[in-house]
Each structure stands twice: as C-alpha cells, then as structure tokens.
Scaffold this motif. Structure first.
Motif, PDB file in Angstrom:
ATOM      1  N   LEU A   7      -7.968   0.041  -7.981  1.00 37.39           N
ATOM      2  CA  LEU A   7      -6.443   0.604  -8.429  1.00 37.39           C
ATOM      3  C   LEU A   7      -5.973  -0.278  -9.544  1.00 37.39           C
ATOM      4  O   LEU A   7      -6.054  -1.395  -9.510  1.00 37.39           O
ATOM      5  N   ILE A  60      -9.177  -0.797  -0.954  1.00 35.93           N
ATOM      6  CA  ILE A  60      -8.254  -0.983  -2.149  1.00 35.93           C
ATOM      7  C   ILE A  60      -8.798  -2.412  -2.829  1.00 35.93           C
ATOM      8  O   ILE A  60      -8.667  -3.491  -2.262  1.00 35.93           O
ATOM      9  N   ILE A 108      -4.394   8.092  -2.747  1.00 37.96           N
ATOM     10  CA  ILE A 108      -4.989   7.190  -1.722  1.00 37.96           C
ATOM     11  C   ILE A 108      -5.193   7.706  -0.482  1.00 37.96           C
ATOM     12  O   ILE A 108      -6.043   7.543   0.089  1.00 37.96           O
TER      13      ILE A 108
END
Length: 347
Positions: free
Chosen positions: A14, A301, A290
């Motif tokens: 991310l 993540i 997500i």
C-alpha cells in the motif's frame, strides 16, 4: 462438519503518499463550505475533481455540476458558482462577471502557479511551449491565460520534432501539473536539444503530489503480480500511475474506480498486489478495495512510504469563517486520504 476454506496468502503493498492532495482537499472543502454559507444549489463548473464518488456525494448535498455558465438558470444566478480545481481560461471569470454571477475559484494553487509562470514568459516576450495533454481541463485553462497565438502545445518527443516556432531562440516552457515525471523529462530534454535558448519556468511545474505518488509506485512496483490504481479514467495523474507501475516492474496494472469493477476471474491467482490512488481518489475507496481482497485472500498489508505530505491550502477568504457541522466534517474526513495502519513497512 464445517471445514474452513483456506484463503491464499497475499501481500498488499500500500503506497504512501496516495489519494487526495492538498489542492483536491481544498476544492472539495470549498464546495461544502459554499453549501453551508449560501445554501443549495451551489453550481460547479465542470467536475470539481475527477472522481464520481466525490461528485455524487456533493450532488447529494445540493451541488449542481454544469459544463458552461449559460446552464445556470436565471432564477439561481444569485447563487455561487465554483470553478474546478483544474483551473479555467480567463474568459470564464470574465463571462461570470458579465452575467453578474458570484463565483468562487477552487483552482489548485499549484495550477495557478503554472498560469503565472506562463504569463511571465509571455510578458517577457517569449512564445510559450506548454507540455501537456490536449483537451485536458488544466491544459485548456492554462492556454486560456494567454492571448491567441502566444502558446503552443506539445505532448510527446515526436511533437517536439515536428514543432517549428517562428522564433526558435525566444521560447519558454511550462508543463501540466499531472504528467509523468519521466516522460516529461524526455520531452524537455528534446526541447532543450532543439532549442538551446529555451527558458525554463522559475520552479518545477509538475506538482509535488504527482511526483510523490509516482515515486511511491515506482518503488513498490517491482515484483508485483498486479498493481491497482484507484482513480477515474479521465484523471490524468491516475492514468500516469498505471503507466509508472508497468514501467517500474509490475506484471500488470489496472485503473479501478470502485471495488465492484474488479474482475476476479481475470485477476486470478496473485501473491503480491500493489495499491495506490490518484490525487482525486478518496481513501474510502482504497479501504473498499482492500476489504474486497481480504474477503478472498489472507491479505497482509505492507506500507510503502516514500514521503510525508504536510501541505495545506487555505480556502477562499469568503469561506474561512463558515462553521462546519459534525456531520459535514465526518463526510469531508471520510473521503480524505488517511494514513493506513500497516502490519509492516517495506520501504
């Protein structure tokens, strides 16, 4: 006996920074504050930012989006009209004054800076070369700051090779703020090669947010089976992020507006997913993407941060004392880019 289905593992890289920049955040606040100060409807010329989620949310609050000022009904001409973050030609505020309209300019200050750079070139007698995408609202706005015939648009190295200015020794360039940093460097290099006396702007035209988001994607992309960019198909900076991801090593890259656009059969088995968002894409959609992957994968993540952004642009003076209700603040904060809590950091 119920057997729990094992989800395949997935690492989600991310990116940070991602999502809203200070200019987009300011533009959205201007519309929300105008609605509080003056009541509905508040008219907005062109999409305030290139994102349907944001536009539809503002429409629900009473904003009315138009392409031209003549679409505003006569009985509503006492209501404000907001100019989008992309900037407008000089003819637009002139038209607003002629129609006796009250307008609020939400042009990003960094776009306004490019306008001033272009006007300075022209004032000093230079022909202006604008590097940008034909038809983009920001390009239309920048070209519209200058008299007809004093600015030429180029997009690619091939355009530069075909360019034949009247006075090749008296040129100055500026760029659209949302271009690919690498592509633009190539175009500028060719311009400088062909026209050694070319004058650069006083400061970089590509904005900090575009540069930061591209750098984060560039760092995160190597080894990604898929890289998703959250953004709209008419968002220049979002489309550039797709290109950057592919060039930097991602096997595939997709531009996605909402989670329901994801084609899971096409996505197939993946082990590493890159994820970022263009400067006009709200964080709530990143969360939505997500969640969709976590429903199908045992996802972890990894936050890939390359810069911290602290920029904040003030809204128009007329709106600075307007109070927002708790509900309004919840909506504004709900679409802002909020740092995610990572399981670990990879950069």
């Amino acid at each position: 006996m119920n057997l729990q289905v094992m989800k395949p593992p997935l690492s989600i890289r991310l990116c940070g920074p991602r999502g809203f920049c200070a200019g987009v955040d300011r533009a959205i606040q201007i519309v929300v504050l105008a609605l509080k100060a003056y009541g509905a409807p508040v008219y907005v010329r062109h999409e305030i930012v290139h994102n349907r989620y944001v536009v539809e949310g503002l429409e629900a609050k009473g904003a009315v989006f138009v392409e031209e000022l003549d679409e505003i009904p006569a009985e509503h001409r006492s209501q404000p009209v907001v100019f989008s973050a992309h900037g407008v030609p000089k003819s637009v505020p002139e038209d607003a004054v002629a129609r006796n309209l009250f307008y609020l300019d939400a042009t990003c200050p960094l776009v306004s800076k490019v306008h001033k750079q272009a006007m300075r070139h022209q004032r000093l007698g230079r022909h202006v070369v604008l590097i940008g995408h034909a038809g983009h609202p920001e390009v239309i706005g920048t070209m519209g700051q200058l008299p007809l015939g004093t600015v030429s648009l180029v997009e690619t190295v091939d355009d530069v090779d075909r360019y034949a200015p009247v006075d090749p020794d008296n040129l100055g360039y500026v760029t659209q703020t949302t271009l690919s940093v690498d592509d633009t460097a190539g175009v500028i290099a060719r311009l400088q090669q062909r026209f050694p006396n070319l004058t650069a702007p006083a400061a970089d035209s590509i904005c900090y947010a575009t540069t930061n988001r591209q750098e984060a994607v560039k760092q995160a992309a190597p080894g990604c089976d898929l890289f998703i960019i959250v953004g709209a198909p008419n968002s220049s900076n979002s489309k550039r992020l797709v290109e950057v991801a592919l060039r930097a090593g991602a096997k595939r890259s997709l531009l996605v507006q909402r989670a329901d656009e994801l084609d899971w059969a096409d996505i197939g088995p993946i082990g590493t997913l890159g994820l970022s968002a263009g400067a006009s894409a709200p964080e709530v959609i990143v969360d939505e993407i997500i969640a969709a992957f976590k429903a199908r994968f045992d996802a972890r993540i990894e936050l890939a941060i390359t810069a911290e952004e602290t920029e904040n642009f003030l809204v128009n003076r007329e709106l600075r004392s307007v109070p927002l209700t708790h509900e309004d603040m919840e909506w504004v904060n709900g679409v802002r880019s909020v740092p995610a809590q990572p399981e670990k950091s990879i950069l």
